[in-house]
Design an enzyme around this catalytic site. Structure first.
Site, PDB file in Angstrom:
ATOM      1  N   GLY A  61       0.735  -1.346  -0.075  1.00  0.00           N
ATOM      2  CA  GLY A  61      -0.001   0.034   0.029  1.00  0.00           C
ATOM      3  C   GLY A  61       0.728   1.133  -0.015  1.00  0.00           C
ATOM      4  N   GLN A  62       0.008   2.313  -0.004  1.00  0.00           N
ATOM      5  CA  GLN A  62       0.856   3.736  -0.045  1.00  0.00           C
ATOM      6  C   GLN A  62       1.878   3.823   1.316  1.00  0.00           C
ATOM      7  OE1 GLN A  62      -1.443   7.043  -1.870  1.00  0.00           O
ATOM      8  NE2 GLN A  62      -3.053   5.926  -0.855  1.00  0.00           N
ATOM      9  N   ASP A  87       2.527  -8.517   2.704  1.00  0.00           N
ATOM     10  CA  ASP A  87       1.134  -8.136   2.167  1.00  0.00           C
ATOM     11  C   ASP A  87       0.344  -9.564   2.522  1.00  0.00           C
ATOM     12  OD1 ASP A  87      -0.696  -6.836   0.400  1.00  0.00           O
ATOM     13  OD2 ASP A  87       0.482  -5.498   1.129  1.00  0.00           O
ATOM     14  N   ALA A  99      -5.045  -2.384   5.654  1.00  0.00           N
ATOM     15  CA  ALA A  99      -6.421  -1.825   5.911  1.00  0.00           C
ATOM     16  C   ALA A  99      -7.268  -1.981   4.637  1.00  0.00           C
ATOM     17  CB  ALA A  99      -6.549  -0.202   6.135  1.00  0.00           C
ATOM     18  N   THR A 149      -9.579  -0.316   2.646  1.00  0.00           N
ATOM     19  CA  THR A 149      -9.704   1.443   2.542  1.00  0.00           C
ATOM     20  C   THR A 149     -10.858   1.945   1.556  1.00  0.00           C
ATOM     21  OG1 THR A 149      -7.872   1.323   0.958  1.00  0.00           O
ATOM     22  CG2 THR A 149      -7.453   1.810   3.539  1.00  0.00           C
ATOM     23  N   THR A 183      -7.672   6.333  11.291  1.00  0.00           N
ATOM     24  CA  THR A 183      -8.148   7.357  10.395  1.00  0.00           C
ATOM     25  C   THR A 183      -8.884   8.443  10.983  1.00  0.00           C
ATOM     26  OG1 THR A 183      -9.796   7.629   8.460  1.00  0.00           O
ATOM     27  CG2 THR A 183     -10.116   5.817   9.964  1.00  0.00           C
ATOM     28  N   TYR A 200     -16.729   2.264   7.149  1.00  0.00           N
ATOM     29  CA  TYR A 200     -15.257   2.250   7.321  1.00  0.00           C
ATOM     30  C   TYR A 200     -14.581   2.704   8.549  1.00  0.00           C
ATOM     31  CZ  TYR A 200     -10.415   4.099   6.338  1.00  0.00           C
ATOM     32  OH  TYR A 200      -9.267   4.497   6.408  1.00  0.00           O
ATOM     33  N   LYS A 208     -12.695   0.852  11.555  1.00  0.00           N
ATOM     34  CA  LYS A 208     -11.252   1.350  11.995  1.00  0.00           C
ATOM     35  C   LYS A 208     -11.250   1.519  13.320  1.00  0.00           C
ATOM     36  CE  LYS A 208      -8.077   2.036   9.789  1.00  0.00           C
ATOM     37  NZ  LYS A 208      -6.899   1.192   9.687  1.00  0.00           N
ATOM     38  N   TRP A 247      -6.519  11.632   4.561  1.00  0.00           N
ATOM     39  CA  TRP A 247      -6.217  12.149   3.235  1.00  0.00           C
ATOM     40  C   TRP A 247      -4.762  11.630   2.532  1.00  0.00           C
ATOM     41  CZ3 TRP A 247      -9.087  17.610   1.899  1.00  0.00           C
ATOM     42  CH2 TRP A 247     -10.091  17.466   2.539  1.00  0.00           C
TER      43      TRP A 247
END
Length: 296
Positions: free
Chosen positions: A13-14, A33, A62, A64, A105, A129, A133, A154
């Protein structure tokens, strides 16, 4: 405090990408992962902990897909809620000395506040979501009180799918855009979050903290900045009209908080420095994206 061996979940992921680009020298990184570690399976977690024997686990995995979660609650709960609990329980069972850092989040808030949310502010998620979380936060706190939970907002990066890269594509493909102006928060470059995680880990900080870049923006503000900086850097060959629209004109399955700016003062106290302004981070990220070698 130094960690010799760190296990990351959600490595594709990011945030996982940014963690792998910024980890401290001398650290052995184990990037996992779903393909090689299913954290919804307690047996797999315990096997991994026994095999790798990490000093630190960073849970960046997560579910997302905010809108999809509204009709996929069971899977969102499995990954965002139950899996976080399984990680905490497995650490307690295998080696309670392992540090856990769990990422959450701004969607745990309802957005009805007008001042930045502090870590101890009341939570009231508006959708699945955020609720799942929050469940993950609560399960981690229940089983592993010395864990560190970091809420962010964000998130974007040169890697993966995100608002910045989508906007750049739309600005090349379309003649105009409408972007909501009545949802306000703070963009966060994944590098900011990753570096914050590594710094707080070294200081062995525990508890619940917030991390985003500094400043405030609406999605409309964010889109305008992406166009301005993208055009300046040559990532865009033209400018198109961007119109501010109400959320009601762009209905989505999941309701978003109208205001989700988070108070980072406690985080900055621990860090010993100020987090960067969101637009400065955007400039740096876009400059990186503009490098010919960046094919993420």
């Amino acid at each position: 405090m130094s960690f010799k061996r760190v296990l990351i979940t959600g490595a594709n992921g990011q945030l996982g990408y940014e963690l792998q680009r910024s980890y401290p020298l001398g650290t052995e990184l184990i990037a996992t992962d779903h393909d090689n570690l299913d954290i919804t399976d307690p047996a797999q977690i315990k096997t991994a902990l026994a095999y790798y024997q990490p000093d630190l686990v960073i849970n960046a995995a997560a579910y997302t897909a905010v809108d999809k979660a509204e009709n996929d609650q069971a899977n969102a709960q499995r990954l965002n809620g139950n899996a976080a609990g399984f990680l905490a329980q497995s650490i307690v069972a295998c080696n309670p000395a392992i540090k856990l850092i769990h990422i959450s989040t701004d969607f745990v808030f309802d957005g009805r506040q007008s001042l930045p949310y502090t870590p101890d502010a009341a939570t009231a998620p508006l959708g699945v979501y955020g609720a799942t979380k929050l469940s993950g936060e609560q399960q981690v706190q229940q089983h592993l009180p010395k864990a560190l939970i970091i809420r962010t907002s964000w998130l974007y990066s040169t890697h993966g799918h995100n608002f910045v890269k989508s906007m750049l594509r739309f600005m090349q493909e379309r003649e105009q855009l409408g972007v909501v102006y009545d949802q306000v928060g703070t963009p966060t470059w994944g590098r900011t979050l990753a570096q914050t995680i590594w710094t707080l880990a070294a200081k062995d900080v525990s508890g619940l903290l917030h991390c985003s870049d500094n400043g405030v923006a609406s999605w409309y503000d964010f889109a305008r900045a992406i166009q301005e900086e993208g055009y300046r850097l040559g990532l865009l060959t033209r400018r198109i009209p961007i119109h501010p629209i109400r959320s009601s004109a762009y209905p989505t399955p999941a309701q978003r908080p109208a205001f989700s700016v988070m108070d980072k003062s406690l985080t900055e106290d621990y860090l010993g420095y100020r987090l960067p302004y969101w637009r400065d981070s955007l400039q740096t990220m876009l400059a990186e994206l503009n490098q010919p070698t960046n094919n993420s």
